[in-house]
Motif scaffolding. Structure first.
Motif: not given
Length: 532
Positions: A164-186
């Motif tokens: 159902r879901y797929a996403f690509i995430g990029l590490l933000k500076p500090g390595q504690a958070e992720v920011m998605t670059l592409a998300v598939w839902a449903g």
């Protein structure tokens, strides 16, 4: 006692051994049009009880709708022709999912013709899925835009894993958070989002370098509220690692149902992760290059502004005092000529000549500056025609013996006609000037080919120069010792060099003192070939 090959116990053991493999044996009666035997492996594969296969019409009813139009007819025609055959097709399991099968068929005949089909079924769903994924990745890689590529990746990953879901995430500076670059839902792309890594399977992906959870993902990560909100049951993830070893982010697929672990699960996700990493590295490198280009353009703009300011200063601030010097010198000469002795008259003449000379230097300096800033407008033109026009203009005001002028080129070049005229004017004017003391001045313009490069040459039989000082020839305001007795500011050859360089060419010289000089230049790639 060892059983003989014909022993019932041996036959039973052989059947059990066969039924323990991935090959599913079967037998089909052509007269009754139904299966008379099929291996028990078929039941966990498609979800239908073995007994259901023995009903007439069961097999064609459960073939995938897109294959129903050809599979039964193909098989029966091959059987009628008595030909053993092999083919691939799809069936729908009891949950409506597509299962790819490879069918290997042997035709058994008696005196009346084909009566029985025997063969083996092989589940090739994983292989087909891997093939589809590789084809999808190839299609995704064909797009030029990174954003489109990432969107294609999450869509194709979700389809490949039936998730159902797929996403690509990029590490933000500090390595504690992720920011998605592409998300598939449903069944569509969704908005990007950011989230904390702590307590998520994504953090384990980045720490452990891989994560495959076929079921109970939400229970294993109770603090990950996002998993719970999405109803995620299964989670597959792989890290995105740069060629330098730096961790870039991750790619993951998730589903609200358990996902099956196969021998292709990790490799397929790994291939996608590698290709995505390469694309992100390319994107970052392109952005850095664009940033450097912008900074370079800004520096060029700044230097251009400085040059404009300098040009304005030269044109206005320096000319004004020169006009005053010339004017006062002229006034003194006119008003006090009768009161000045010869020495004073000489001083006034030198002041006036110096002001005139300085004004000429300013003109040459402005011309040199203009050549750097002017916009080029190239066109195809005949070099000999342009050179002949320039030569005629120079000869009309030339004082001294008429030179022997020979223009031996009919080459077509791609150049800015205004700039090239300036270059030819300076070269031919120098040739005339430095050969004026010859009894018969001789000037030539010709063309030659050297190592796949077209080279033009302006030569004369003038005073020449010492090659030990040739490195100063194309620098502004630099004049050779033996040129002191000839008029000039030392800007002409610097002007020629800038014109040639702006055309992507090179310029160099060769000379012998007292025997003349040769100036060679190229103009980059010619517009077309020689004209015969």
């Amino acid at each position: 006692m060892v059983d003989s090959p014909s022993s019932p116990d041996v036959s039973f053991r052989q059947q059990r051994l066969l039924e323990s493999t991935r090959l599913i044996p079967w037998e089909f009666d052509l007269r009754e049009q139904r299966f008379t035997y099929i291996g028990p492996q078929i039941e966990p594969l498609l979800g239908y009880p073995v007994e259901a296969w023995y009903e007439p019409g069961f097999w064609p009813r459960h073939i995938h709708p897109d294959d129903q139009s050809w599979v039964p007819d193909f098989c029966l025609q091959a059987a009628h022709d008595g030909q053993d055959h092999e083919f691939e097709y799809r069936m729908l399991d009891s949950q409506g999912r597509c299962i790819w099968l490879r069918d290997l068929v042997n035709v058994v005949s008696d005196a009346s013709g084909p009566v029985i089909l025997q063969g083996y079924l092989l589940d090739i769903t994983e292989e087909k899925r891997a093939q589809d994924v590789m084809e999808a990745l190839a299609r995704a890689s064909s797009v030029l835009d990174t954003e489109d590529f990432l969107h294609n990746c999450v869509r194709d990953l979700a389809r490949a894993y039936d998730a159902r879901y797929a996403f690509i995430g990029l590490l933000k500076p500090g390595q504690a958070e992720v920011m998605t670059l592409a998300v598939w839902a449903g069944d569509r792309l969704a908005n990007n989002f950011e989230y904390d890594l702590e307590g998520t399977p994504c953090k384990d992906v980045l720490d452990l370098k891989k994560e495959l959870i076929p079921r109970d993902a939400s229970r294993l990560y109770p603090s990950d509220t996002l998993l719970a909100d999405m109803g995620v049951e299964s989670y597959f993830g792989a890290p995105l690692i740069a060629s330098s070893g730096k961790m870039l982010g991750l790619v993951s697929v998730m589903d609200t149902r358990p996902m099956e672990l196969t021998r292709w699960t990790a490799p397929m996700l790994g291939v996608f992760a590698t290709r995505i990493s390469v694309e992100l590295e390319r994107k970052f490198a392109t952005e850095r290059l664009q940033e450097l280009n912008q900074r370079l353009e800004e520096r060029v703009r700044q230097r251009t502004d400085d040059l404009e300011a300098f040009t304005y200063s030269v044109s206005h601030d320096l000319r004004a005092p020169l006009r005053s010097i010339k004017g006062f010198a002229l006034a003194l000469h006119e008003d006090l000529a009768g009161q000045l002795n010869d020495q004073a008259q000489d001083y006034l003449g030198r002041i006036h000549q110096g002001a005139v000379r300085m004004n000429e230097l300013i003109d040459d300096l402005l011309e040199l500056s203009r050549l750097t800033r002017t916009t080029m407008h190239t066109e195809s033109l005949l070099l000999d025609t342009l050179a002949q026009e320039v030569a005629e203009e120079l000869l009309n005001r030339h004082q001294g013996p008429a030179p022997e002028l020979h223009i031996a080129t009919r080459a077509t070049v791609l150049a800015d006609p205004g700039l090239l005229r300036i270059a030819l004017t300076n070269l031919l004017e120098n040739a005339l000037k430095y050969s004026r003391d010859r009894e018969l001045p001789r000037i030539e313009l010709n063309t030659d080919e050297h190592a796949d490069e077209r080279v033009f040459c302006v030569s004369d039989n003038g005073i020449g120069f010492d090659m030990a000082r040739a490195d100063k020839l194309f620098q502004p305001f630099q004049r050779l010792d033996n040129a002191r007795g000839y008029p000039g500011s030392g800007v002409g050859l610097a002007t020629v060099a800038r014109v040639i360089h702006r055309h992507g060419g090179r310029i160099w010289a060769d000379a012998t003192p007292g025997e003349g000089a040769r100036f060679y230049f190229t103009l980059g790639e010619p517009d077309d070939a020689w004209i015969p």
